[in-house]
Each structure stands twice: as structure tokens, then as C-alpha cells.
Motif scaffolding. Structure first.
Motif, PDB file in Angstrom:
ATOM      1  N   ALA A  29       0.817  -1.215   0.000  1.00 54.68           N
ATOM      2  CA  ALA A  29       0.000   0.000   0.000  1.00 54.68           C
ATOM      3  C   ALA A  29       0.850   1.262   0.000  1.00 54.68           C
ATOM      4  CB  ALA A  29      -0.933  -0.024   1.212  1.00 54.68           C
ATOM      5  N   THR A  30       2.050   1.164   0.501  1.00 56.10           N
ATOM      6  CA  THR A  30       2.934   2.327   0.575  1.00 56.10           C
ATOM      7  C   THR A  30       3.222   2.892  -0.811  1.00 56.10           C
ATOM      8  OG1 THR A  30       3.987   1.403   2.545  1.00 56.10           O
ATOM      9  CG2 THR A  30       5.164   3.165   1.420  1.00 56.10           C
ATOM     10  N   THR A  31       3.273   2.022  -1.817  1.00 58.70           N
ATOM     11  CA  THR A  31       3.676   2.482  -3.148  1.00 58.70           C
ATOM     12  C   THR A  31       2.671   3.460  -3.752  1.00 58.70           C
ATOM     13  OG1 THR A  31       2.656   0.563  -4.224  1.00 58.70           O
ATOM     14  CG2 THR A  31       4.984   0.378  -3.598  1.00 58.70           C
ATOM     15  N   ASP A  32       1.390   3.284  -3.470  1.00 60.35           N
ATOM     16  CA  ASP A  32       0.384   4.202  -4.005  1.00 60.35           C
ATOM     17  C   ASP A  32       0.606   5.613  -3.471  1.00 60.35           C
ATOM     18  OD1 ASP A  32      -0.888   2.270  -5.514  1.00 60.35           O
ATOM     19  OD2 ASP A  32      -2.274   1.726  -3.899  1.00 60.35           O
ATOM     20  N   LYS A  33       0.834   5.711  -2.171  1.00 56.31           N
ATOM     21  CA  LYS A  33       1.067   7.017  -1.561  1.00 56.31           C
ATOM     22  C   LYS A  33       2.386   7.600  -2.051  1.00 56.31           C
ATOM     23  CE  LYS A  33       1.368   9.415   2.884  1.00 56.31           C
ATOM     24  NZ  LYS A  33       1.313   9.285   4.363  1.00 56.31           N
ATOM     25  N   LEU A  34       3.392   6.740  -2.176  1.00 58.39           N
ATOM     26  CA  LEU A  34       4.703   7.198  -2.639  1.00 58.39           C
ATOM     27  C   LEU A  34       4.609   7.731  -4.070  1.00 58.39           C
ATOM     28  CD1 LEU A  34       7.742   7.514  -2.354  1.00 58.39           C
ATOM     29  CD2 LEU A  34       7.998   5.083  -2.922  1.00 58.39           C
ATOM     30  N   LYS A  35       3.860   7.057  -4.912  1.00 53.10           N
ATOM     31  CA  LYS A  35       3.695   7.500  -6.306  1.00 53.10           C
ATOM     32  C   LYS A  35       3.043   8.870  -6.348  1.00 53.10           C
ATOM     33  CE  LYS A  35       2.001   5.804 -10.788  1.00 53.10           C
ATOM     34  NZ  LYS A  35       1.135   6.909 -11.206  1.00 53.10           N
ATOM     35  N   SER A  36       2.008   9.047  -5.542  1.00 54.63           N
ATOM     36  CA  SER A  36       1.317  10.330  -5.501  1.00 54.63           C
ATOM     37  C   SER A  36       2.247  11.444  -5.021  1.00 54.63           C
ATOM     38  CB  SER A  36       0.087  10.224  -4.583  1.00 54.63           C
ATOM     39  OG  SER A  36      -0.562  11.474  -4.472  1.00 54.63           O
TER      40      SER A  36
END
Length: 243
Positions: A29-36
Motif C-alpha cells: 500500500a505504501t507504493t500508491d502514496k509514494l507514487k502520488s
């Protein structure tokens, strides 16, 4: 990019050597926030994907033509290659080659200059600019490579003269001979005759969709790409591996 922690390069390299890096683990789930976060801070970058690496806390950020690395917060990124010193393998280059694989058989070979060496059993495609010194270096290297079919996609990106030369070569009676005469012997191609040169425009469009950002760019039969003027010994090795 607003924040670049250059000292992180040494830290990440040390981690890569200590832990190894066998490719990205499954995203969380961290990757979605990181991408944003990264997209909001790097307005000029288009992020294709973000994956966890085998190094705790380090994420692989795929920009298409480049891979960079970030911590989980997106506050710090590093730009550089991760290398396994045990094998001397460039892990970043290997990942970029893997993620940018193409379907070689679907390339529009009718838009390429074809040169057959020996029995032509091995195949490569090259995006090349006639005024690119590294492209000329690659052509010199190819003189020592036998039993290969080379499909050269004229890719004039350096100057208007590159476009003019590409058109002249494409309109030549013997395209392969005209190409090699210029690249190897510096014999300028004859002024372009009146012929259809839309293939060159199609090559430019194709190259952009394939993230071809520099010349020469070599594509092997298995779809992997090799950027730059690849040395003969490596090219032989990669040609064998691609069969």
C-alpha cells in the motif's frame, strides 16, 4: 526534483552489496502514496511503476527510460546505478532492460535499413542517427560481428542535417551500402531523390513510444535493449543469450 540526497548513493550501494538485489518484491500500500507524493514533487517525470526492492526501505521508481530510487516517504531520492560487486552486474541496467522489453517480431522491419552479415541467423534492431559518433562506433564494432541481420531504424534526432542524410540514405538504390558507406567510410550519401520518406517519420514516432531517448539503442531478438555503443565482446555475449 526538489530534494536529492546524494549521500544516499553510498548508503544504497553498500546495502546492495551487503544484501544483494534480485529484483523488486511485491508492491504494498505504501507504493500508491509514494507514487502520488513523487508525482506532485517531480512534475516533469512520468512514473510507470513503483516497486519494493530487496533492500529494506528502498523503492524502485521506474520512469520508463530511467530507474531511480526513493525512501518510503518520497522525501529523498537517489539517482545512480546499483551494482552487485560480487558479480559486477549492474542491477539497475538489468531491471531497466527487463521492464522495457519489446516484442521484437512486431517491429515494422519494412521501415528499417537491412544489412545481412554471414548467414544472418542472429538478429538485432538499432535506432541510429547518421550524425551520432557513438552510432558510428557501433557500426565499426558490427564489422567484427558475423552471422547477424541488422535492422537499422533511421532515427534523426540530433540536427536537421541528420534528417537530410537519413532521407538521402533511405532514397538510395542500395540503402544498406549507402548507410555503411557513410557510417564507416564517411562517404556522404547522394542528395535525396524524390521518394517516400514517411518511414523516417514513423521511426521517430515509434522510438518515442518505446522510450528511445538516445542513439544508438540496440534491441535484441528476445526484446531486451542495450543502450549505447556496446563493445564487441558484450554484443557477442548478448546475441548468444538472446537466441
Amino acid at each position: 526534483m526538489k530534494t536529492i540526497l546524494r549521500s544516499a548513493l553510498a548508503t544504497a550501494a553498500a546495502l546492495a552489496v551487503t544484501l544483494g538485489m534480485t529484483g523488486p518484491a511485491h508492491a504494498d500500500a505504501t507504493t500508491d502514496k509514494l507514487k502520488s507524493t513523487l508525482e506532485s514533487r517531480m512534475g516533469d517525470a512520468s512514473i510507470k511503476s513503483i516497486d519494493k526492492t530487496a533492500i529494506p526501505g528502498l523503492y524502485e521508481v521506474n520512469l520508463g527510460s530511467q530507474i531511480i530510487y526513493s525512501d518510503a516517504t518520497g522525501n529523498y531520492v537517489l539517482i545512480g546505478d546499483l551494482v552487485d560487486t560480487r558479480s559486477s552486474k549492474n542491477l539497475t541496467e538489468a531491471r531497466l532492460s527487463e521492464t522495457n522489453k519489446i516484442d521484437f517480431a512486431k517491429l515494422p522491419f519494412e521501415n528499417a535499413v537491412k544489412v545481412v552479415k554471414g548467414n544472418g541467423s542472429r538478429k538485432i534492431a538499432v535506432f541510429s542517427d547518421p550524425n551520432c559518433p557513438y552510432c558510428k562506433q557501433l557500426e565499426s564494432t558490427l564489422k567484427s560481428i558475423d552471422n547477424v541481420t541488422v535492422y537499422t531504424f533511421l532515427y534523426p534526432v540530433l540536427s536537421p542535417d541528420s534528417t537530410a542524410k537519413s532521407k538521402s540514405i533511405w532514397c538510395a538504390k542500395d540503402r544498406g551500402n549507402s548507410w555503411e558507406s557513410w557510417m564507416l567510410d564517411h562517404k556522404a550519401p547522394a542528395t535525396a531523390a524524390n521518394c517516400d520518406t514517411t518511414a523516417i517519420d514513423k521511426n521517430l514516432k515509434l522510438g518515442r513510444t518505446m522510450n528511445v531517448t538516445g542513439t544508438p539503442t540496440v534491441f535484441l531478438a528476445d526484446g531486451r535493449r542495450l543502450p549505447g555503443a556496446v563493445p564487441a565482446d558484450r554484443l557477442e555475449k548478448e546475441l548468444s543469450a538472446a537466441q
